[in-house]
Design a protein around this motif. Structure first.
Motif, PDB file in Angstrom:
ATOM      1  N   ALA A  98      19.961  36.952 -12.642  1.00 55.29           N
ATOM      2  CA  ALA A  98      20.603  35.704 -12.235  1.00 55.29           C
ATOM      3  C   ALA A  98      19.599  34.651 -11.781  1.00 55.29           C
ATOM      4  O   ALA A  98      19.866  33.448 -11.870  1.00 55.29           O
ATOM      5  N   LEU A  99      18.432  35.085 -11.307  1.00 52.05           N
ATOM      6  CA  LEU A  99      17.435  34.128 -10.829  1.00 52.05           C
ATOM      7  C   LEU A  99      16.895  33.234 -11.938  1.00 52.05           C
ATOM      8  O   LEU A  99      16.304  32.185 -11.659  1.00 52.05           O
ATOM      9  N   ASP A 100      17.094  33.629 -13.183  1.00 51.05           N
ATOM     10  CA  ASP A 100      16.614  32.828 -14.310  1.00 51.05           C
ATOM     11  C   ASP A 100      17.603  31.739 -14.714  1.00 51.05           C
ATOM     12  O   ASP A 100      17.352  30.995 -15.666  1.00 51.05           O
ATOM     13  N   PHE A 101      18.713  31.633 -14.004  1.00 47.77           N
ATOM     14  CA  PHE A 101      19.772  30.694 -14.376  1.00 47.77           C
ATOM     15  C   PHE A 101      20.256  29.946 -13.127  1.00 47.77           C
ATOM     16  O   PHE A 101      20.096  30.398 -12.010  1.00 47.77           O
ATOM     17  N   GLY A 102      20.841  28.782 -13.338  1.00 49.37           N
ATOM     18  CA  GLY A 102      21.542  28.090 -12.269  1.00 49.37           C
ATOM     19  C   GLY A 102      20.685  27.359 -11.262  1.00 49.37           C
ATOM     20  O   GLY A 102      21.152  27.068 -10.148  1.00 49.37           O
ATOM     21  N   GLY A 103      19.442  27.022 -11.611  1.00 49.25           N
ATOM     22  CA  GLY A 103      18.586  26.320 -10.662  1.00 49.25           C
ATOM     23  C   GLY A 103      19.175  25.013 -10.185  1.00 49.25           C
ATOM     24  O   GLY A 103      19.121  24.685  -8.986  1.00 49.25           O
ATOM     25  N   GLU A 104      19.747  24.259 -11.090  1.00 53.00           N
ATOM     26  CA  GLU A 104      20.340  22.973 -10.730  1.00 53.00           C
ATOM     27  C   GLU A 104      21.559  23.164  -9.830  1.00 53.00           C
ATOM     28  O   GLU A 104      21.778  22.388  -8.887  1.00 53.00           O
ATOM     29  N   ILE A 105      22.342  24.208 -10.106  1.00 51.16           N
ATOM     30  CA  ILE A 105      23.509  24.491  -9.260  1.00 51.16           C
ATOM     31  C   ILE A 105      23.065  24.813  -7.841  1.00 51.16           C
ATOM     32  O   ILE A 105      23.672  24.353  -6.863  1.00 51.16           O
ATOM     33  N   ALA A 106      22.001  25.615  -7.709  1.00 50.95           N
ATOM     34  CA  ALA A 106      21.491  25.963  -6.375  1.00 50.95           C
ATOM     35  C   ALA A 106      21.068  24.723  -5.607  1.00 50.95           C
ATOM     36  O   ALA A 106      21.355  24.586  -4.402  1.00 50.95           O
ATOM     37  N   ARG A 107      20.392  23.805  -6.283  1.00 49.76           N
ATOM     38  CA  ARG A 107      19.930  22.588  -5.610  1.00 49.76           C
ATOM     39  C   ARG A 107      21.099  21.689  -5.232  1.00 49.76           C
ATOM     40  O   ARG A 107      21.130  21.114  -4.133  1.00 49.76           O
ATOM     41  N   GLU A 108      22.057  21.543  -6.114  1.00 52.21           N
ATOM     42  CA  GLU A 108      23.182  20.639  -5.857  1.00 52.21           C
ATOM     43  C   GLU A 108      24.075  21.148  -4.735  1.00 52.21           C
ATOM     44  O   GLU A 108      24.550  20.377  -3.902  1.00 52.21           O
ATOM     45  N   ARG A 109      24.314  22.463  -4.715  1.00 52.99           N
ATOM     46  CA  ARG A 109      25.265  23.022  -3.756  1.00 52.99           C
ATOM     47  C   ARG A 109      24.601  23.595  -2.511  1.00 52.99           C
ATOM     48  O   ARG A 109      25.301  23.931  -1.539  1.00 52.99           O
TER      49      ARG A 109
ATOM     50  N   ILE B  71      27.061  32.026 -11.064  1.00 53.10           N
ATOM     51  CA  ILE B  71      27.970  30.934 -11.433  1.00 53.10           C
ATOM     52  C   ILE B  71      27.606  30.400 -12.814  1.00 53.10           C
ATOM     53  O   ILE B  71      28.476  30.163 -13.658  1.00 53.10           O
ATOM     54  N   ALA B  72      26.311  30.211 -13.060  1.00 55.00           N
ATOM     55  CA  ALA B  72      25.871  29.709 -14.360  1.00 55.00           C
ATOM     56  C   ALA B  72      26.172  30.696 -15.484  1.00 55.00           C
ATOM     57  O   ALA B  72      26.368  30.291 -16.639  1.00 55.00           O
ATOM     58  N   LEU B  73      26.226  31.970 -15.156  1.00 49.75           N
ATOM     59  CA  LEU B  73      26.469  33.020 -16.158  1.00 49.75           C
ATOM     60  C   LEU B  73      27.946  33.411 -16.246  1.00 49.75           C
ATOM     61  O   LEU B  73      28.274  34.460 -16.798  1.00 49.75           O
ATOM     62  N   ARG B  74      28.799  32.563 -15.762  1.00 48.17           N
ATOM     63  CA  ARG B  74      30.232  32.896 -15.704  1.00 48.17           C
ATOM     64  C   ARG B  74      30.768  33.397 -17.051  1.00 48.17           C
ATOM     65  O   ARG B  74      31.501  34.392 -17.115  1.00 48.17           O
TER      66      ARG B  74
END
Length: 221
Positions: free
Chosen positions: A110-121, A131-134
């Motif tokens: 999961a650490l390879d995905f969702g970087g932008e989501i982590a920053r935004e939220r 979340i990115a891998l839903r």
């Protein structure tokens, strides 16, 4: 029976395989540990097999009594492996520890995905990754050994209708670890978890690797 052939036989009796033991010394160490674990934990069910391996992984037979199994998780994991389902982990250590032999499943972290989501939220990277891998979670094997936040996120998505094949959730620690595993155990989905604050990456990796070993045994029989 030769040592080599015994590694590919039925391990519910006196034989034993360890696909990750690539040298004679490694195999003998693994076999000796498992022989002791069989005597202490028992060797009657697939769940006993997981209890054995997880106890060996942490060097403590108390782990056997902390493991919790919901909705026949071992057969569910094996079916997903046979189908080549994604294995999705919370951290790199879990991804690296999972046995690569004996299955065709791609292992994602999961650490390879969702970087932008982590920053935004402002949430953890592991939670954001799930979340990115839903879309990939449906039918997948989720393996969380470290991050309670990621397990709570996955549980929330399950409540929203996302259906992994199996969730192995054993996060460790004093902040939300016990709570996240209690939530997982309340869900109507195959799962393996631990009660309380104990668990961790070695337990999660051991649980999925034992399911892979059982799959290999079935393919060789």
């Amino acid at each position: 029976m030769s040592k080599e052939s015994s590694r590919h036989a039925d391990t519910t009796t006196n034989t034993y395989i360890d696909p990750g033991a690539t040298t004679p010394e490694a195999y003998e160490i693994s076999k000796t540990s498992r022989t002791l674990a069989r005597k202490v934990v028992g060797n009657e069910t697939p769940e006993d097999r997981v209890r054995q391996r997880c106890s060996v992984a942490v060097g403590d037979f108390a782990m056997a009594d902390l493991l919790r199994f919901n909705a026949d998780p071992v057969p569910a994991t094996i079916r997903a492996l046979k189908a080549g389902a994604y294995i999705i982990t919370d951290i790199r250590m879990v991804q690296v520890g999972i046995q690569k032999k004996g299955h065709e499943s791609k292992i994602l972290c999961a650490l390879d995905f969702g970087g932008e989501i982590a920053r935004e939220r402002g949430i953890t990277r592991s939670s954001a990754g799930f979340i990115a891998l839903r879309e990939q979670l449906a039918g997948s094997i989720v393996v969380i050994g470290n991050a309670p936040s990621a397990l709570l996120t996955v549980c929330g998505m399950i409540n929203e209708g996302v259906r992994p094949a199996i969730v192995i959730g054993t996060p460790v620690g004093f902040v939300n670890a016990a709570e996240s595993k209690a939530v997982l155990g309340s869900l109507d989905i195959p799962s393996i978890s631990t009660e309380g604050t104990r668990g961790g990456t070695p337990v999660a990796v051991a649980a999925v690797n034992e399911c892979i070993t059982i799959l290999i045994e079935g393919s060789a029989s």
